[in-house]
Design a protein around this motif. Structure first.
Motif, mmCIF file in Angstrom:
data_model
loop_
_atom_site.group_PDB
_atom_site.id
_atom_site.type_symbol
_atom_site.label_atom_id
_atom_site.label_comp_id
_atom_site.label_asym_id
_atom_site.label_seq_id
_atom_site.Cartn_x
_atom_site.Cartn_y
_atom_site.Cartn_z
ATOM 1 N N SER A 172 -14.606 -84.521 3.846
ATOM 2 C CA SER A 172 -14.887 -83.885 2.555
ATOM 3 C C SER A 172 -13.889 -84.338 1.498
ATOM 4 C CB SER A 172 -14.848 -82.367 2.703
ATOM 5 O OG SER A 172 -15.833 -81.899 3.585
ATOM 6 N N LEU A 173 -12.608 -84.340 1.872
ATOM 7 C CA LEU A 173 -11.564 -84.719 0.930
ATOM 8 C C LEU A 173 -11.709 -86.184 0.522
ATOM 9 C CD1 LEU A 173 -9.050 -83.501 -0.443
ATOM 10 C CD2 LEU A 173 -7.699 -84.372 1.486
ATOM 11 N N ARG A 174 -12.104 -87.013 1.478
ATOM 12 C CA ARG A 174 -12.297 -88.431 1.177
ATOM 13 C C ARG A 174 -13.340 -88.622 0.074
ATOM 14 N NH1 ARG A 174 -13.933 -90.109 6.010
ATOM 15 N NH2 ARG A 174 -16.099 -90.599 5.526
ATOM 16 N N GLY A 175 -14.428 -87.893 0.169
ATOM 17 C CA GLY A 175 -15.462 -87.979 -0.864
ATOM 18 C C GLY A 175 -14.988 -87.455 -2.200
ATOM 19 N N GLU A 176 -14.206 -86.377 -2.182
ATOM 20 C CA GLU A 176 -13.701 -85.794 -3.424
ATOM 21 C C GLU A 176 -12.771 -86.752 -4.167
ATOM 22 O OE1 GLU A 176 -11.771 -82.150 -2.370
ATOM 23 O OE2 GLU A 176 -13.524 -81.402 -1.269
ATOM 24 N N LEU A 177 -11.976 -87.528 -3.405
ATOM 25 C CA LEU A 177 -10.913 -88.319 -4.015
ATOM 26 C C LEU A 177 -11.265 -89.789 -4.214
ATOM 27 C CD1 LEU A 177 -7.848 -86.840 -2.087
ATOM 28 C CD2 LEU A 177 -8.615 -86.297 -4.403
ATOM 29 N N ARG A 178 -12.388 -90.214 -3.672
ATOM 30 C CA ARG A 178 -12.697 -91.647 -3.664
ATOM 31 C C ARG A 178 -12.638 -92.277 -5.046
ATOM 32 N NH1 ARG A 178 -14.386 -95.437 -0.391
ATOM 33 N NH2 ARG A 178 -15.683 -97.147 -1.156
ATOM 34 N N ALA A 179 -13.206 -91.639 -6.040
ATOM 35 C CA ALA A 179 -13.250 -92.235 -7.377
ATOM 36 C C ALA A 179 -11.876 -92.292 -8.028
ATOM 37 C CB ALA A 179 -14.214 -91.445 -8.266
ATOM 38 N N SER A 180 -10.920 -91.535 -7.501
ATOM 39 C CA SER A 180 -9.589 -91.469 -8.104
ATOM 40 C C SER A 180 -8.678 -92.591 -7.645
ATOM 41 C CB SER A 180 -8.934 -90.131 -7.765
ATOM 42 O OG SER A 180 -8.556 -90.097 -6.388
ATOM 43 N N GLY A 181 -9.062 -93.301 -6.592
ATOM 44 C CA GLY A 181 -8.189 -94.324 -6.020
ATOM 45 C C GLY A 181 -7.337 -93.818 -4.877
ATOM 46 N N VAL A 182 -7.359 -92.508 -4.612
ATOM 47 C CA VAL A 182 -6.628 -91.929 -3.487
ATOM 48 C C VAL A 182 -7.499 -92.038 -2.240
ATOM 49 C CG1 VAL A 182 -5.482 -89.875 -2.568
ATOM 50 C CG2 VAL A 182 -5.433 -90.352 -5.035
ATOM 51 N N ARG A 183 -6.945 -92.558 -1.170
ATOM 52 C CA ARG A 183 -7.697 -92.760 0.058
ATOM 53 C C ARG A 183 -7.318 -91.729 1.114
ATOM 54 N NH1 ARG A 183 -10.570 -94.660 -3.035
ATOM 55 N NH2 ARG A 183 -10.869 -96.884 -3.479
ATOM 56 N N VAL A 184 -8.274 -91.398 1.962
ATOM 57 C CA VAL A 184 -8.051 -90.465 3.069
ATOM 58 C C VAL A 184 -8.370 -91.190 4.370
ATOM 59 C CG1 VAL A 184 -8.689 -88.270 4.136
ATOM 60 C CG2 VAL A 184 -8.610 -88.475 1.636
ATOM 61 N N VAL A 185 -7.419 -91.174 5.288
ATOM 62 C CA VAL A 185 -7.552 -91.818 6.595
ATOM 63 C C VAL A 185 -7.561 -90.739 7.667
ATOM 64 C CG1 VAL A 185 -6.406 -93.321 8.277
ATOM 65 C CG2 VAL A 185 -6.420 -93.941 5.845
ATOM 66 N N THR A 186 -8.539 -90.793 8.560
ATOM 67 C CA THR A 186 -8.606 -89.851 9.680
ATOM 68 C C THR A 186 -8.362 -90.618 10.974
ATOM 69 O OG1 THR A 186 -10.321 -88.627 8.486
ATOM 70 C CG2 THR A 186 -9.975 -88.063 10.797
ATOM 71 N N LEU A 187 -7.327 -90.228 11.701
ATOM 72 C CA LEU A 187 -6.992 -90.860 12.974
ATOM 73 C C LEU A 187 -7.307 -89.901 14.110
ATOM 74 C CD1 LEU A 187 -3.536 -92.482 12.121
ATOM 75 C CD2 LEU A 187 -5.812 -93.509 11.976
ATOM 76 N N LEU A 188 -7.953 -90.417 15.140
ATOM 77 C CA LEU A 188 -8.306 -89.614 16.306
ATOM 78 C C LEU A 188 -7.614 -90.190 17.535
ATOM 79 C CD1 LEU A 188 -10.900 -89.620 14.250
ATOM 80 C CD2 LEU A 188 -11.996 -88.400 16.128
ATOM 81 N N PRO A 189 -6.427 -89.698 17.877
ATOM 82 C CA PRO A 189 -5.765 -90.182 19.078
ATOM 83 C C PRO A 189 -6.516 -89.742 20.335
ATOM 84 C CG PRO A 189 -4.250 -88.945 17.659
ATOM 85 C CD PRO A 189 -5.634 -88.701 17.155
ATOM 86 N N GLY A 190 -6.469 -90.600 21.351
ATOM 87 C CA GLY A 190 -6.842 -90.170 22.689
ATOM 88 C C GLY A 190 -5.642 -89.473 23.297
ATOM 89 N N TYR A 191 -5.339 -89.767 24.550
ATOM 90 C CA TYR A 191 -4.177 -89.160 25.190
ATOM 91 C C TYR A 191 -2.921 -89.955 24.843
ATOM 92 C CZ TYR A 191 -7.463 -86.403 27.911
ATOM 93 O OH TYR A 191 -8.460 -85.533 28.284
ATOM 94 N N VAL A 192 -1.920 -89.247 24.309
ATOM 95 C CA VAL A 192 -0.650 -89.845 23.936
ATOM 96 C C VAL A 192 0.456 -89.050 24.628
ATOM 97 C CG1 VAL A 192 0.872 -90.499 22.030
ATOM 98 C CG2 VAL A 192 -1.612 -90.541 21.705
ATOM 99 N N ALA A 193 1.407 -89.755 25.199
ATOM 100 C CA ALA A 193 2.498 -89.100 25.923
ATOM 101 C C ALA A 193 3.476 -88.471 24.929
ATOM 102 C CB ALA A 193 3.223 -90.111 26.815
ATOM 103 N N THR A 194 3.328 -87.173 24.703
ATOM 104 C CA THR A 194 4.173 -86.409 23.784
ATOM 105 C C THR A 194 4.475 -85.064 24.429
ATOM 106 O OG1 THR A 194 2.382 -85.225 22.660
ATOM 107 C CG2 THR A 194 2.895 -87.460 21.855
ATOM 108 N N PRO A 195 5.337 -84.255 23.808
ATOM 109 C CA PRO A 195 5.562 -82.909 24.340
ATOM 110 C C PRO A 195 4.283 -82.079 24.450
ATOM 111 C CG PRO A 195 7.317 -83.476 22.809
ATOM 112 C CD PRO A 195 6.306 -84.593 22.735
#
Length: 265
Positions: A172-195
């Motif tokens: 939703s935010l990506r669509g709202e901001l697209r014309a402004s030049g601000v980009r939105v990136v969505t990252l979907l990690p799989g399993y990552v060794a973290t706490p």
């Protein structure tokens, strides 16, 4: 608000920077030439890490904030604007993951806390920077979701719902901001060794170290990729699970071990 004179180096504002994915991304951004705004509740851990890595004190600042409290993370963003200027990249990496049982009254409070961090906390992280980024006409907002967003997993209702919410919110935010030049990136990690995954009591295929994830994530962020599953193998698995009929999917996961509830930590 008058912003400080920016340096010639871009600035990355990263929440959850005291450990895991956030800390690994901070290291990669620094090596790429960014200054850092490091944000988490545990400020000592961030100072210790920065000093241990030999970071130039002129190239980073530490901000204490509780992402689950909107006023707290908004204040950290405002402090960053006043002290370091407007970031080029904002990474909402802070998150929590607990199993829940909706039959248990106490777990309703756990759900509220989880969503406050993973969802409202993300919106509050982005909030201070959206208007000035629009005015500048550039910037990248990065939301860390999860492959758990793609299908609901037994015992993980709150977490899966929160990460599905991250995907939809960022879209939703990506669509709202697209014309402004601000980009939105969505990252979907799989399993990552973290706490967050250390005590998982089930198999974690294609497990990555936090640094291995950060290398691939940084590449996607710099390319301003709108949606990216890391590693790609988990993206294939997730797509296959998405197209399975519900009956088959339910039988496949029947009896699978679930994540520890908050009370079992």
């Amino acid at each position: 608000m008058s912003l400080p004179t920016p340096t010639t180096r871009p600035l990355a504002f990263i929440t959850g920077a005291s450990s895991g994915i956030g800390q690994a991304l901070a290291g990669r951004f620094y090596a790429q030439g960014h200054d850092l705004a490091l944000v988490a509740r545990n400020t000592q851990a961030m100072h210790d890490w920065a000093q241990g890595q030999g970071l130039d004190p002129a190239r980073y600042a530490v901000y204490g904030a509780d992402v689950s409290v909107a006023d707290s993370i908004v204040e950290a963003g405002q402090q960053c604007l006043a002290r370091q200027g407007l970031p080029q990249v904002v990474v909402a990496s802070a998150g929590v993951s607990w199993g829940v049982d909706s039959a248990e009254r106490a777990d309703l409070e756990v759900m509220a806390q989880l969503w406050a961090t993973n969802n409202l906390g993300m919106a509050a992280t982005f909030h201070p920077f959206i208007r000035p980024m629009r005015e500048r006409g550039s910037g990248t907002l990065v939301g860390i979701a999860s492959v758990a967003a793609i299908r609901g997993l037994p015992g993980h209702g709150a977490y899966c719902a929160s990460k599905a919410g991250v995907v939809s919110y960022c879209e939703s935010l990506r669509g709202e901001l697209r014309a402004s030049g601000v980009r939105v990136v969505t990252l979907l990690p799989g399993y990552v060794a973290t706490p967050l995954t250390r005590n998982n009591r089930y198999a974690m295929p294609f497990l990555l170290t936090a640094d291995a994830f950060a290398v691939r994530a940084l590449r996607a962020i710099l390319r301003q990729t709108s949606y990216c599953v890391i590693p790609w193998q988990m993206g294939v698995v997730a797509k296959l699970l998405r197209i399975l009929p519900n009956g088959v999917f339910d039988r496949l996961l029947q009896g699978r071990q679930t994540k520890h509830r908050h009370i079992e930590k």
